[in-house]
Design an enzyme around this catalytic site. Structure first.
Site, PDB file in Angstrom:
ATOM      1  N   LYS A  89       0.843  -1.191   0.000  1.00  0.00           N
ATOM      2  CA  LYS A  89       0.000   0.000   0.000  1.00  0.00           C
ATOM      3  C   LYS A  89       0.880   1.244   0.000  1.00  0.00           C
ATOM      4  O   LYS A  89       1.808   1.344   0.797  1.00  0.00           O
ATOM      5  CB  LYS A  89      -0.904   0.013   1.238  1.00  0.00           C
ATOM      6  CG  LYS A  89      -1.837  -1.189   1.332  1.00  0.00           C
ATOM      7  CD  LYS A  89      -2.596  -1.229   2.639  1.00  0.00           C
ATOM      8  CE  LYS A  89      -3.492  -2.459   2.714  1.00  0.00           C
ATOM      9  NZ  LYS A  89      -4.242  -2.535   3.993  1.00  0.00           N
ATOM     10  N   GLY A 104      -7.691  -4.242   2.494  1.00  0.00           N
ATOM     11  CA  GLY A 104      -8.831  -4.141   3.392  1.00  0.00           C
ATOM     12  C   GLY A 104      -8.384  -4.038   4.840  1.00  0.00           C
ATOM     13  O   GLY A 104      -7.187  -3.977   5.140  1.00  0.00           O
ATOM     14  N   ALA A 112      -2.406  -8.902  10.268  1.00  0.00           N
ATOM     15  CA  ALA A 112      -1.890 -10.188   9.803  1.00  0.00           C
ATOM     16  C   ALA A 112      -2.073 -11.290  10.833  1.00  0.00           C
ATOM     17  O   ALA A 112      -2.413 -12.432  10.486  1.00  0.00           O
ATOM     18  CB  ALA A 112      -0.413 -10.050   9.432  1.00  0.00           C
ATOM     19  N   LYS A 117      -4.624   5.923   4.681  1.00  0.00           N
ATOM     20  CA  LYS A 117      -5.059   5.538   6.030  1.00  0.00           C
ATOM     21  C   LYS A 117      -3.908   5.507   7.019  1.00  0.00           C
ATOM     22  O   LYS A 117      -4.102   5.802   8.212  1.00  0.00           O
ATOM     23  CB  LYS A 117      -5.787   4.195   5.969  1.00  0.00           C
ATOM     24  CG  LYS A 117      -4.978   3.038   5.386  1.00  0.00           C
ATOM     25  CD  LYS A 117      -4.350   2.161   6.438  1.00  0.00           C
ATOM     26  CE  LYS A 117      -3.609   0.979   5.827  1.00  0.00           C
ATOM     27  NZ  LYS A 117      -3.030   0.088   6.836  1.00  0.00           N
ATOM     28  N   ASP A 172     -10.426  -0.037   6.288  1.00  0.00           N
ATOM     29  CA  ASP A 172      -9.011  -0.032   6.649  1.00  0.00           C
ATOM     30  C   ASP A 172      -8.682   1.161   7.539  1.00  0.00           C
ATOM     31  O   ASP A 172      -7.879   1.064   8.473  1.00  0.00           O
ATOM     32  CB  ASP A 172      -8.166  -0.003   5.376  1.00  0.00           C
ATOM     33  CG  ASP A 172      -6.833  -0.707   5.542  1.00  0.00           C
ATOM     34  OD1 ASP A 172      -6.512  -1.121   6.668  1.00  0.00           O
ATOM     35  OD2 ASP A 172      -6.112  -0.848   4.541  1.00  0.00           O
ATOM     36  N   THR A 203      -7.037   0.802  11.323  1.00  0.00           N
ATOM     37  CA  THR A 203      -5.690   1.323  11.540  1.00  0.00           C
ATOM     38  C   THR A 203      -5.668   2.475  12.533  1.00  0.00           C
ATOM     39  O   THR A 203      -4.672   2.682  13.225  1.00  0.00           O
ATOM     40  CB  THR A 203      -5.085   1.782  10.193  1.00  0.00           C
ATOM     41  OG1 THR A 203      -5.259   0.752   9.226  1.00  0.00           O
ATOM     42  CG2 THR A 203      -3.607   2.076  10.323  1.00  0.00           C
ATOM     43  N   SER A 221      -1.609  -1.457  15.155  1.00  0.00           N
ATOM     44  CA  SER A 221      -1.145  -0.746  13.968  1.00  0.00           C
ATOM     45  C   SER A 221       0.174  -0.050  14.273  1.00  0.00           C
ATOM     46  O   SER A 221       0.272   0.731  15.227  1.00  0.00           O
ATOM     47  CB  SER A 221      -2.186   0.290  13.533  1.00  0.00           C
ATOM     48  OG  SER A 221      -1.610   1.277  12.702  1.00  0.00           O
ATOM     49  N   VAL A 266       9.294  -0.577  10.431  1.00  0.00           N
ATOM     50  CA  VAL A 266       8.747   0.050   9.229  1.00  0.00           C
ATOM     51  C   VAL A 266       7.416   0.720   9.571  1.00  0.00           C
ATOM     52  O   VAL A 266       6.476   0.060  10.015  1.00  0.00           O
ATOM     53  CB  VAL A 266       8.536  -0.984   8.102  1.00  0.00           C
ATOM     54  CG1 VAL A 266       7.871  -0.329   6.893  1.00  0.00           C
ATOM     55  CG2 VAL A 266       9.871  -1.605   7.702  1.00  0.00           C
TER      56      VAL A 266
END
Length: 371
Positions: free
Chosen positions: A116, A144, A148, A206, A259, A263, A269, A294
């Site tokens: 993304k 979406g 994970a 987002k 999303d 988030t 997140s 990251v």
């Protein structure tokens, strides 16, 4: 009567390129859906751990994976025999990896980019980057509201699958539909879209809005503040999507609003957690206890606003976050400038702009964040 799903052919052999948390989670989903899955990663130890049944000990520690994922560190081995590819690497590597896939995968194999963001320098969406790097391929995306760990654990999850395949192809035969069927399980539910810009913009923006929400919570503000930022952030998503040829209604779907809500509402997140720590007063060097984590929103804040400026779109929340994370502006000053911006109407058809009548009070409200 509903169409017979047997008329839509799933992709039976799927290569997942990228063995991080999300790539591994998608590999788990595909195996549970009955697909033959090869998972490429760089880390030989992680590949060995997955092959020996210990799971992805680096990114999904303690989480049991379904039997059947075939890990490899050889990209050619991963792509051999594949009839579809899920590209799940960081956005900054998509061009290089897509080019490699384009050279090695069999002709006609589609690439679904699961990264993304917007590419620095070019202003391209990830699908555009992949299309340029692997010309002639059908390019799609799977996106979406997903964490994970929950997806890999089999929690009920919904996503949007979109692709660029032409309107002349019957809907049930399009690459997006075939990938949706290929990944559908008792818990994983895809929806199908043909609006690539609308779907992808949500994934890029987002993360920026999540940083803003995290900063506010870290600074001690509550739900009112977060609801305001989420709502106005959604408006920024819509404007950018339309500016790139997408549809506003797409942004209210899973790849946009869904999303965004996820988030912006959880410290799972990385972007929200980064913002939270910054709101508590930590600087970039000290967040995540100094570990190299990251945080895509830091990169996105620059690439998204560069693109918005280029096409004449105003995105004040995104600009505010950019000022903090890229330009080094004090948090209090950046938030005060945003909160003291002119009073405007929500319906854009109502042309209204009035200078904020309490700018000094706004400055006083946020100045403690500069300490």
């Amino acid at each position: 009567m509903l169409p017979d799903t047997r008329l839509t052919r799933p992709y039976e052999h799927i290569a997942v390129i990228g063995g991080g948390a999300w790539g591994t989670a998608l590999a788990a989903v595909a195996v549970r859906a009955g697909r033959d899955v090869r998972l490429w990663m760089r880390d030989e130890q992680v590949a060995h751990d997955i092959a020996s049944g210990r799971g992805n000990t680096r990114y999904l520690e303690g989480l049991e994976l379904p039997v059947g994922i075939r890990p490899t560190t050889d990209v050619d081995e991963a792509l051999a025999g594949a009839d579809a590819v899920l590209l799940v690497t960081p956005s900054t590597t998509v061009r290089h990896v897509a080019r490699r896939i384009g050279e090695s995968a069999a002709p006609g194999v589609p690439i679904f980019v699961c990264a993304k963001g917007i590419e620095a320098g070019t202003g391209m969406l990830m699908s555009e980057v992949a299309s340029e790097a692997a010309p002639g391929r059908v390019i799609g995306t799977v996106t979406g509201p997903t964490f994970a760990t929950e997806t890999a654990a089999g929690h009920p999850t919904a996503v949007t699958v979109a692709c660029t395949s032409g309107v002349r192809v019957p809907p049930q035969d399009r690459a997006a539909t075939r990938m949706a069927i290929s990944l559908t399980t008792g818990a994983f539910r895809p929806y199908v879209s043909n609006d690539m810009p609308g779907v992808e913009v949500g994934g890029a923006v987002k993360n920026i809005i999540a940083i803003a929400c995290g900063i506010l919570e870290g600074a001690g503000f509550g739900e009112n503040s977060r609801a305001a930022i989420i709502t106005r952030g959604l408006d920024e998503m819509k404007e950018l999507a339309v500016g790139l040829g997408g549809r506003r209604e797409t942004v209210t779907g899973l790849g946009g609003l869904g999303d965004l809500m996820l988030t912006c509402s959880s410290r799972q997140s990385r972007n929200f957690s980064y913002g939270f720590q910054r709101g508590q007063g930590l600087n970039d060097a000290d967040v995540f206890e100094g570990r190299a984590v990251v945080v895509e929103g830091r990169h996105n804040a620059v690439t998204v606003t560069d693109l918005a400026r280029l096409i004449g779109i105003t995105m004040p929340i995104s600009e505010m976050v950019r000022a903090i994370v890229a330009d080094g502006r004090p948090i209090g000053d950046a938030f005060a400038q945003y909160w003291a911006s002119p009073i405007r109407a929500e319906p854009r058809a109502l042309d209204l702009e009035i200078a904020h009548p309490a700018i000094e009070a706004v400055t006083e409200r946020f100045e403690y964040l500069n300490a």
